[in-house]
Each structure stands twice: as C-alpha cells, then as structure tokens.
Design an enzyme around this catalytic site. Sequence first.
Site, PDB file in Angstrom:
ATOM      1  N   LYS A   1       0.871   4.117  -2.889  1.00  0.00           N
ATOM      2  CA  LYS A   1       0.514   5.499  -2.576  1.00  0.00           C
ATOM      3  C   LYS A   1       1.679   6.464  -2.826  1.00  0.00           C
ATOM      4  O   LYS A   1       1.471   7.630  -3.153  1.00  0.00           O
ATOM      5  CB  LYS A   1       0.031   5.596  -1.126  1.00  0.00           C
ATOM      6  CG  LYS A   1      -1.359   4.994  -0.918  1.00  0.00           C
ATOM      7  CD  LYS A   1      -2.387   5.619  -1.850  1.00  0.00           C
ATOM      8  CE  LYS A   1      -3.808   5.256  -1.486  1.00  0.00           C
ATOM      9  NZ  LYS A   1      -4.786   5.825  -2.467  1.00  0.00           N
TER      10      LYS A   1
ATOM     11  N   TYR B   1       0.833  -1.203   0.000  1.00  0.00           N
ATOM     12  CA  TYR B   1       0.000   0.000   0.000  1.00  0.00           C
ATOM     13  C   TYR B   1       0.871   1.259   0.000  1.00  0.00           C
ATOM     14  O   TYR B   1       0.611   2.217  -0.744  1.00  0.00           O
ATOM     15  CB  TYR B   1      -0.906  -0.023   1.233  1.00  0.00           C
ATOM     16  CG  TYR B   1      -1.900   1.104   1.328  1.00  0.00           C
ATOM     17  CD1 TYR B   1      -3.015   1.153   0.502  1.00  0.00           C
ATOM     18  CD2 TYR B   1      -1.735   2.126   2.280  1.00  0.00           C
ATOM     19  CE1 TYR B   1      -3.946   2.182   0.608  1.00  0.00           C
ATOM     20  CE2 TYR B   1      -2.663   3.146   2.397  1.00  0.00           C
ATOM     21  CZ  TYR B   1      -3.756   3.167   1.555  1.00  0.00           C
ATOM     22  OH  TYR B   1      -4.670   4.187   1.659  1.00  0.00           O
TER      23      TYR B   1
END
Length: 252
Positions: free
Chosen positions: A163, A159
Amino acid sequence: MRTYFDLTGRSALVTGAAGGIGTAVAGALAAAGAAVLVTDLDKDAAAAVAERISEAGGRAESAALDVADRGSADAAAAQAAALGDGKLHILINNAGVTKPAMFEKTTQDAFRLLFDIHVMGAFNVTQAALPYLPADGTGRIVNVTSAAGLTGTLGQVNYSAAKAGIIGFTKSLARELATKSITVNALAPLAATPMTETIRTNEKFAANMMNRIPMKRWADPDEVAGAFVFMASDAASYITGQVLPVDGGMVM
C-alpha cells in the site's frame, strides 16, 4: 448552475467490485450517473453486482478481470471505454487481498502475492486504461491505499509495503498526467468488509485497531463510497497527487 457531482455521460471501471468497498463504489458511481464496468476475479459475483445496479436504474456491465494479467486488463479497459463512446473517464483501482501474519511468519510467496495484486495490478490496469482516458479535465484515476501504507500495521508488513507502493505510484503518476488534465489520487478507506474480517475477528488485531480509531468503529462500505464519487467528480478537478484517509480519524 454547475452540478459538481453529476457523472452522467461518463464511464467508469472498478476493479475488485464483487464485494465490500468495490461493490459500494460501483453502486455509488452508477447512482451519480456513470456507466460502470464492474470487474472482479469472480466473474459470477461481478455479474450479480452489475445486475443489481441495473435493476436499481443504473447502467452497468460486468467482466472477469485478473489484475495481475495484462491481457485481462487490456480487455476490461476496452470494454469500459465502449460504455463511454470510446472514452474511459474514471478508473478505480480497488482490487486487493490481505495475508496478515507477523513478519517472522510471513512467507516470500505471501509477500510477493500482495505486490502482484496491489502494485502490479494497479500498474497493469492503469496502463491499459491510459489510452482511453480523456484529456479534457474529466479523466480520473483513483487508487486505493490504506492507513497501513501511511503508518504501518501490526502483522501486515506485506500489505503495508504494497500500500505504500500505491502511494508512490499515485504521486509520481499524478505529476506525469497533470499536463493532460488527468488527476490521480488515492483514498485510504477503512470499512467492515470480507477483506478485513480476519483483523476484525482476531482478538489481538481487533483490539489494536480499535485503539487506533478515534470513532471506535468500522465504517459500512457505503459510508466511504461517497469519497470516491467526490474524487471522480468535477468537485475534485483541481486535486491531484493526494491521499485522502476515510478512516474514522485513524490517520490525522
């Protein structure tokens, strides 16, 4: 007198809008006057959000959107532009998922999935929307990143990497589109949503997060939605290429 936050006459496309932050943002944009296309992989849930916005006096339609599929993105962009007489003024790239795990237990599929949805998803929808974005100073692209992409997060290497990719995507695209008066920014919100439930309910992850948040609580999605309206409005007409944390002070 200039009304900085009035979005009347503008159209917006919000991805991942069937729940959590996406739902709050779609509602906030509609409340500010925008005509909003509520999109999500879950067609029925997106339709329910659009119906609630319409019942509250806003203007909204819905569509099924798989951000990882370019054809789906093209169709959604065209539908959103139809709400704005051929123009799509505001794009909110919000769709996302999490697959938290310590790095040694993270699979290639879990790593790849997050890039397909977060990074390739933003690429697909933004490129599909670009022909409809006006070059008159009202064109806005707002991407959703996270503190994970800025500082890293325990148990979320996949993640965090995705991001961080959104941040690079935002800054580079902002430079390219500045000459067309289209702004590109990113928000890094933190809110209690279904996507953060695993972190909030896992004792180890939850304790780590609370130690990092000075305000010692998770936001309600409505608390972060106003920042999206700001970035979409005339108040942010001279802001581009920036990342704004909306996270209770976690990133300072």
